[in-house]
Design a protein around this motif. Sequence first.
Motif, PDB file in Angstrom:
ATOM      1  N   CYS A   1      12.168  -2.865   3.574  1.00 29.42           N
ATOM      2  CA  CYS A   1      12.930  -2.943   2.330  1.00 29.42           C
ATOM      3  C   CYS A   1      14.276  -3.596   2.592  1.00 29.42           C
ATOM      4  O   CYS A   1      14.904  -3.364   3.643  1.00 29.42           O
ATOM      5  CB  CYS A   1      13.132  -1.547   1.735  1.00 29.42           C
ATOM      6  SG  CYS A   1      14.143  -1.518   0.231  1.00 29.42           S
ATOM      7  N   GLY A   2      14.732  -4.406   1.641  1.00 34.22           N
ATOM      8  CA  GLY A   2      16.064  -4.992   1.683  1.00 34.22           C
ATOM      9  C   GLY A   2      16.896  -4.490   0.525  1.00 34.22           C
ATOM     10  O   GLY A   2      16.404  -4.425  -0.611  1.00 34.22           O
TER      11      GLY A   2
ATOM     12  N   TRP B   1      11.774   6.819  -3.926  1.00 38.61           N
ATOM     13  CA  TRP B   1      11.022   5.588  -4.216  1.00 38.61           C
ATOM     14  C   TRP B   1      10.539   4.932  -2.930  1.00 38.61           C
ATOM     15  O   TRP B   1       9.407   4.432  -2.864  1.00 38.61           O
ATOM     16  CB  TRP B   1      11.924   4.656  -5.010  1.00 38.61           C
ATOM     17  CG  TRP B   1      11.273   3.372  -5.428  1.00 38.61           C
ATOM     18  CD1 TRP B   1      10.313   3.210  -6.389  1.00 38.61           C
ATOM     19  CD2 TRP B   1      11.547   2.065  -4.900  1.00 38.61           C
ATOM     20  NE1 TRP B   1       9.972   1.883  -6.501  1.00 38.61           N
ATOM     21  CE2 TRP B   1      10.709   1.160  -5.592  1.00 38.61           C
ATOM     22  CE3 TRP B   1      12.401   1.573  -3.933  1.00 38.61           C
ATOM     23  CZ2 TRP B   1      10.722  -0.205  -5.336  1.00 38.61           C
ATOM     24  CZ3 TRP B   1      12.424   0.223  -3.683  1.00 38.61           C
ATOM     25  CH2 TRP B   1      11.583  -0.659  -4.373  1.00 38.61           C
ATOM     26  N   LEU B   2      11.375   4.922  -1.899  1.00 34.93           N
ATOM     27  CA  LEU B   2      10.960   4.377  -0.611  1.00 34.93           C
ATOM     28  C   LEU B   2       9.838   5.214  -0.004  1.00 34.93           C
ATOM     29  O   LEU B   2       8.892   4.675   0.590  1.00 34.93           O
ATOM     30  CB  LEU B   2      12.152   4.328   0.352  1.00 34.93           C
ATOM     31  CG  LEU B   2      13.261   3.327   0.011  1.00 34.93           C
ATOM     32  CD1 LEU B   2      14.449   3.520   0.941  1.00 34.93           C
ATOM     33  CD2 LEU B   2      12.750   1.900   0.109  1.00 34.93           C
ATOM     34  N   GLY B   3       9.919   6.548  -0.171  1.00 35.38           N
ATOM     35  CA  GLY B   3       8.862   7.400   0.362  1.00 35.38           C
ATOM     36  C   GLY B   3       7.539   7.221  -0.354  1.00 35.38           C
ATOM     37  O   GLY B   3       6.472   7.400   0.262  1.00 35.38           O
ATOM     38  N   SER B   4       7.577   6.869  -1.653  1.00 34.33           N
ATOM     39  CA  SER B   4       6.324   6.668  -2.388  1.00 34.33           C
ATOM     40  C   SER B   4       5.553   5.459  -1.876  1.00 34.33           C
ATOM     41  O   SER B   4       4.323   5.404  -1.995  1.00 34.33           O
ATOM     42  CB  SER B   4       6.613   6.518  -3.878  1.00 34.33           C
ATOM     43  OG  SER B   4       7.408   5.350  -4.115  1.00 34.33           O
ATOM     44  N   PHE B   5       6.239   4.472  -1.302  1.00 32.48           N
ATOM     45  CA  PHE B   5       5.584   3.308  -0.720  1.00 32.48           C
ATOM     46  C   PHE B   5       5.483   3.408   0.804  1.00 32.48           C
ATOM     47  O   PHE B   5       5.123   2.412   1.450  1.00 32.48           O
ATOM     48  CB  PHE B   5       6.357   2.036  -1.095  1.00 32.48           C
ATOM     49  CG  PHE B   5       6.256   1.657  -2.540  1.00 32.48           C
ATOM     50  CD1 PHE B   5       5.124   1.016  -3.025  1.00 32.48           C
ATOM     51  CD2 PHE B   5       7.275   1.971  -3.426  1.00 32.48           C
ATOM     52  CE1 PHE B   5       5.030   0.657  -4.355  1.00 32.48           C
ATOM     53  CE2 PHE B   5       7.180   1.618  -4.764  1.00 32.48           C
ATOM     54  CZ  PHE B   5       6.060   0.970  -5.232  1.00 32.48           C
TER      55      PHE B   5
ATOM     56  N   SER C   1      15.844   9.964   6.383  1.00 29.20           N
ATOM     57  CA  SER C   1      14.406   9.736   6.200  1.00 29.20           C
ATOM     58  C   SER C   1      13.954   8.332   6.590  1.00 29.20           C
ATOM     59  O   SER C   1      12.746   8.081   6.643  1.00 29.20           O
ATOM     60  CB  SER C   1      14.017   9.987   4.742  1.00 29.20           C
ATOM     61  OG  SER C   1      14.758   9.150   3.872  1.00 29.20           O
ATOM     62  N   CYS C   2      14.886   7.428   6.869  1.00 27.95           N
ATOM     63  CA  CYS C   2      14.512   6.043   7.163  1.00 27.95           C
ATOM     64  C   CYS C   2      15.268   5.533   8.382  1.00 27.95           C
ATOM     65  O   CYS C   2      16.276   6.115   8.799  1.00 27.95           O
ATOM     66  CB  CYS C   2      14.816   5.130   5.970  1.00 27.95           C
ATOM     67  SG  CYS C   2      14.022   5.603   4.422  1.00 27.95           S
ATOM     68  N   ASN C   3      14.758   4.439   8.930  1.00 28.66           N
ATOM     69  CA  ASN C   3      15.444   3.717   9.993  1.00 28.66           C
ATOM     70  C   ASN C   3      16.284   2.614   9.337  1.00 28.66           C
ATOM     71  O   ASN C   3      15.761   1.561   8.957  1.00 28.66           O
ATOM     72  CB  ASN C   3      14.443   3.106  10.972  1.00 28.66           C
ATOM     73  CG  ASN C   3      13.596   4.175  11.652  1.00 28.66           C
ATOM     74  OD1 ASN C   3      14.082   5.247  11.990  1.00 28.66           O
ATOM     75  ND2 ASN C   3      12.320   3.873  11.850  1.00 28.66           N
TER      76      ASN C   3
ATOM     77  N   SER D   1       9.765   2.997   5.717  1.00 25.18           N
ATOM     78  CA  SER D   1      10.756   3.688   6.554  1.00 25.18           C
ATOM     79  C   SER D   1      11.757   2.739   7.200  1.00 25.18           C
ATOM     80  O   SER D   1      12.694   3.206   7.855  1.00 25.18           O
ATOM     81  CB  SER D   1      10.040   4.481   7.656  1.00 25.18           C
ATOM     82  OG  SER D   1       9.256   3.621   8.466  1.00 25.18           O
ATOM     83  N   ASP D   2      11.566   1.427   7.048  1.00 25.17           N
ATOM     84  CA  ASP D   2      12.485   0.440   7.624  1.00 25.17           C
ATOM     85  C   ASP D   2      13.295  -0.189   6.487  1.00 25.17           C
ATOM     86  O   ASP D   2      12.735  -0.865   5.606  1.00 25.17           O
ATOM     87  CB  ASP D   2      11.722  -0.650   8.378  1.00 25.17           C
ATOM     88  CG  ASP D   2      11.015  -0.105   9.606  1.00 25.17           C
ATOM     89  OD1 ASP D   2      11.542   0.853  10.205  1.00 25.17           O
ATOM     90  OD2 ASP D   2       9.944  -0.629   9.963  1.00 25.17           O
ATOM     91  N   VAL D   3      14.612   0.021   6.532  1.00 26.15           N
ATOM     92  CA  VAL D   3      15.496  -0.436   5.469  1.00 26.15           C
ATOM     93  C   VAL D   3      16.616  -1.257   6.093  1.00 26.15           C
ATOM     94  O   VAL D   3      17.143  -0.914   7.158  1.00 26.15           O
ATOM     95  CB  VAL D   3      16.080   0.751   4.673  1.00 26.15           C
ATOM     96  CG1 VAL D   3      16.999   0.254   3.560  1.00 26.15           C
ATOM     97  CG2 VAL D   3      14.962   1.604   4.086  1.00 26.15           C
TER      98      VAL D   3
END
Length: 434
Positions: free
Chosen positions: A10-11, A52-56, A80-82, A59-61
């Motif tokens: 994700c960006g 929203w990130l967890g629904s897809f 929750s994310c890297n 984990s990489d942002v």
Amino acid sequence: MFKIFRKNCCGLDVHKTWIFACIGITDANNLTVYKQARFSSFTKGLTELSDWLGSFHCSDVCMESSGKYWIPVFNILEKSCNVTLAHPKYTKPRKGNKTDRKDAKWICNLFMCDMIRPSFIPPERIRHLRDLVRYRTKLTNMLTGEKNRAQNCLTVSNLKLDGVFSDIFGKSSRSITDYILDHPGESFDVTPFVDCHCKTPIPEIQAAVDGAISPEQAIKLRQCLTHIDELDAHKEKIEQGILKICEPFSDCLTLLRTVPGFDHNPLTAITVLSEIGYDMAVFPSAKHLASWAGCCPRNDQSGGKVKSTRISRAGSNLKPLLVQVANALVRSDKHPEFKERYRRIKARRGHKKAIIAICRMLLTAIWNILKKMVPYSPDGFLSSRPVHSSKILTTSQAVNLLKSRGYIIKDEWSVAANNYKCFFAILRWFVCYA
């Protein structure tokens, strides 16, 4: 096509009020599908972004460091994310066709192809320590500016306290200043206000206070002194908070204080720890640490020509401290490894580049200390370095080099010949007149 390293990433394009997010999902056929959304920068919106990130299952942002707006986003998503933080110069999009949504997609594409260099983000406790240390530096700068304004008030009033006291805000000078403000235009004896350890004679101090302060300057000076006292109190409270946070890092600070120049003031080692952290695994080598701190020449070469070797602007909070320590070390005879290297480089490159080289020596020592958890040792800097064959000089070249350094060359045979001439002259005089 560029090689895709992250199949699901994700960006984020972060702004003051809104955050634009774009998720890129790549399937087995290397076809990428993008999912875009907009979220509020309030805490509720950041929580919705995390869900929203967890629904897809992303984990990489990646996001760029835009002012201070990225900090609350980072604090929530790091659980929750890297999260990768990038410098804006690595995520700059093309001009002419630019929107917030396209910026988020552009960051996602760069991050997907592993074309973004991540920034160094220390752990949470180090970030809190860094925030307090930088605020203390701001208070110190404010305190220095306020003292300069107070000294200007004394100068324009012809009160030459800076000529008879080393510190015009010390005990003796401050008591004299307070009495002048409380009794304007009154002559008084300075003897009761001068400390017994003061080395300046009383008549000189009495002559220095023979001035007149105007009512306007008195108002300004009184407010400056009040502000100085307030800043001193704030600075003391901040230092207490800094020392409390540093308690878990006492072992690292003890090792850092073995570095020359770091042993007098404990806040020097604390400042370095707050900037680079305690885990040197994030820097593969001491060269990477020196490059991150901006203490090495840049790579700017094209067509076989080196365009510039200036250092970068990185390390704006760490570099001034290292330069201050380096300037003190090169004037001391206790640590010849720094003074000798400074002397060699200064002869060829000048003072500024020699000082930056000393800063790099300090960073190399700090990296090895924190990496190996051993105290400082000058053995690595004092090891013998054999002379290269290309550095061998002829006798005339060596003599010219010594003369250019300021040495006076005397031939031993000519000195002996002059001594013999004097001896025979004295003997001839004795034979003639005896």
